[in-house]
Design a protein around this motif. Structure first.
Motif, PDB file in Angstrom:
ATOM      1  N   SER A 100       0.831  -1.108  -0.056  1.00  9.26           N
ATOM      2  CA  SER A 100      -0.079  -0.155   0.225  1.00  9.26           C
ATOM      3  C   SER A 100       0.678   1.026  -0.222  1.00  9.26           C
ATOM      4  O   SER A 100       0.522   2.245  -0.724  1.00  9.26           O
TER       5      SER A 100
ATOM      6  N   ARG B 265       1.107   4.229  -2.818  1.00  8.49           N
ATOM      7  CA  ARG B 265       0.860   5.669  -2.638  1.00  8.49           C
ATOM      8  C   ARG B 265       2.000   6.229  -3.006  1.00  8.49           C
ATOM      9  O   ARG B 265       1.805   7.474  -3.688  1.00  8.49           O
TER      10      ARG B 265
ATOM     11  N   LEU C  56       2.258   6.898  -6.902  1.00  5.47           N
ATOM     12  CA  LEU C  56       1.108   7.910  -7.098  1.00  5.47           C
ATOM     13  C   LEU C  56       1.341   9.231  -7.012  1.00  5.47           C
ATOM     14  O   LEU C  56       1.317  10.158  -7.804  1.00  5.47           O
TER      15      LEU C  56
ATOM     16  N   THR D  91      -3.949  10.290  -8.915  1.00  2.83           N
ATOM     17  CA  THR D  91      -4.763  10.379  -7.821  1.00  2.83           C
ATOM     18  C   THR D  91      -5.366   8.816  -7.667  1.00  2.83           C
ATOM     19  O   THR D  91      -5.193   8.139  -8.518  1.00  2.83           O
ATOM     20  N   GLN D  92      -5.723   8.658  -6.389  1.00  2.00           N
ATOM     21  CA  GLN D  92      -6.342   7.466  -5.863  1.00  2.00           C
ATOM     22  C   GLN D  92      -7.560   7.050  -6.802  1.00  2.00           C
ATOM     23  O   GLN D  92      -7.956   6.043  -7.311  1.00  2.00           O
ATOM     24  N   LYS D  93      -8.287   8.109  -6.998  1.00  2.00           N
ATOM     25  CA  LYS D  93      -9.436   8.112  -8.060  1.00  2.00           C
ATOM     26  C   LYS D  93      -9.219   7.421  -9.622  1.00  2.00           C
ATOM     27  O   LYS D  93      -9.848   6.711  -9.838  1.00  2.00           O
TER      28      LYS D  93
ATOM     29  N   LEU E 154      -6.452   5.858 -10.135  1.00  2.00           N
ATOM     30  CA  LEU E 154      -6.071   4.350 -10.041  1.00  2.00           C
ATOM     31  C   LEU E 154      -7.346   3.501  -9.946  1.00  2.00           C
ATOM     32  O   LEU E 154      -7.142   2.438 -10.637  1.00  2.00           O
ATOM     33  N   ALA E 155      -8.325   4.065  -9.153  1.00  2.00           N
ATOM     34  CA  ALA E 155      -9.577   3.047  -9.126  1.00  2.00           C
ATOM     35  C   ALA E 155     -10.279   2.824 -10.363  1.00  2.00           C
ATOM     36  O   ALA E 155     -10.500   1.598 -10.447  1.00  2.00           O
TER      37      ALA E 155
ATOM     38  N   GLN F 124     -13.810   4.007  -5.726  1.00  2.00           N
ATOM     39  CA  GLN F 124     -12.931   4.835  -4.862  1.00  2.00           C
ATOM     40  C   GLN F 124     -12.810   4.088  -3.403  1.00  2.00           C
ATOM     41  O   GLN F 124     -11.886   3.796  -2.824  1.00  2.00           O
TER      42      GLN F 124
ATOM     43  N   LEU G 112     -10.672   0.777  -3.512  1.00  2.00           N
ATOM     44  CA  LEU G 112      -9.425   0.759  -3.302  1.00  2.00           C
ATOM     45  C   LEU G 112      -8.983   1.496  -2.183  1.00  2.00           C
ATOM     46  O   LEU G 112      -8.056   0.888  -1.553  1.00  2.00           O
ATOM     47  N   SER G 113      -9.777   2.430  -1.600  1.00  2.00           N
ATOM     48  CA  SER G 113      -9.256   3.118  -0.366  1.00  2.00           C
ATOM     49  C   SER G 113      -9.060   1.984   0.978  1.00  2.00           C
ATOM     50  O   SER G 113      -8.214   1.854   1.683  1.00  2.00           O
TER      51      SER G 113
ATOM     52  N   LEU H 260      -6.167  -0.343   0.218  1.00  2.00           N
ATOM     53  CA  LEU H 260      -5.016   0.241   0.451  1.00  2.00           C
ATOM     54  C   LEU H 260      -4.847   0.094   2.007  1.00  2.00           C
ATOM     55  O   LEU H 260      -3.719   0.003   2.581  1.00  2.00           O
TER      56      LEU H 260
END
Length: 157
Positions: A4, A8, A11, A17-19, A21-22, A29, A32-33, A36
């Motif tokens: 994780s 991070r 990225l 962004t995580q968005k 990546l999702a 999202q 994914l959150s 991680l």
């Protein structure tokens, strides 16, 4: 550093962004959150997430020699028995794909397994899509290679 933390950091370094990546992973999202936070990424998911940020995962011997590239596809793993033979994309080398031309929801990817057999994986990445595998002759594989690899058929692996 755990998986994780690696995602991070990758990225952040690439200002992604995580968005984003999702969406790339085909996850929400929230999923994914959670993954991680819980540290539940599989190795394949880690490799795919890092590839999104422009990194690759390699196994290298202490001598510096790389492990031969098998299972180098960023596509979902696909295992299927056809005519009594089991084909596994994670145990085969990805040679080329039509993904760039088709936009990614449906594409074909050519593989060569350790025994030298060629096969095509068909990916349908929408809800209810069906992924499948078909064995390929060397000549049919060479034609696909010539069209999608950007190299002449004579240079096919």
């Amino acid at each position: 550093m755990n998986a994780s933390d690696m995602v991070r950091a990758a990225l952040s370094a690439k200002k992604r962004t995580q968005k984003e990546l999702a969406e790339f992973m085909g996850w929400s999202q929230q999923n994914l959150s959670y993954r991680l936070k819980a540290g539940t990424l599989t190795f394949d998911e880690l490799a795919k997430a890092l590839s999104f940020a422009g990194y690759e995962v390699k196994m290298v011997e202490s001598t510096g020699e790389e492990l031969p590239e098998l299972g180098n596809s960023s596509s979902p793993r696909l295992v299927q028995m056809v005519d009594g033979v089991t084909y596994d994309t994670s145990k085969a080398e990805s040679l080329c794909s039509s993904r760039a031309e088709t936009g990614g929801e449906f594409y074909m990817e050519l593989f060569k397994d350790p025994s030298g057999a060629y096969f095509m994986a068909y990916f349908q990445l929408w809800d209810g899509g069906y992924n499948s595998i078909s064995p390929m002759t060397k000549s049919a594989s060479a034609k696909f290679w010539g069209r999608y690899s950007g190299l002449p058929e004579s240079e096919m692996k």
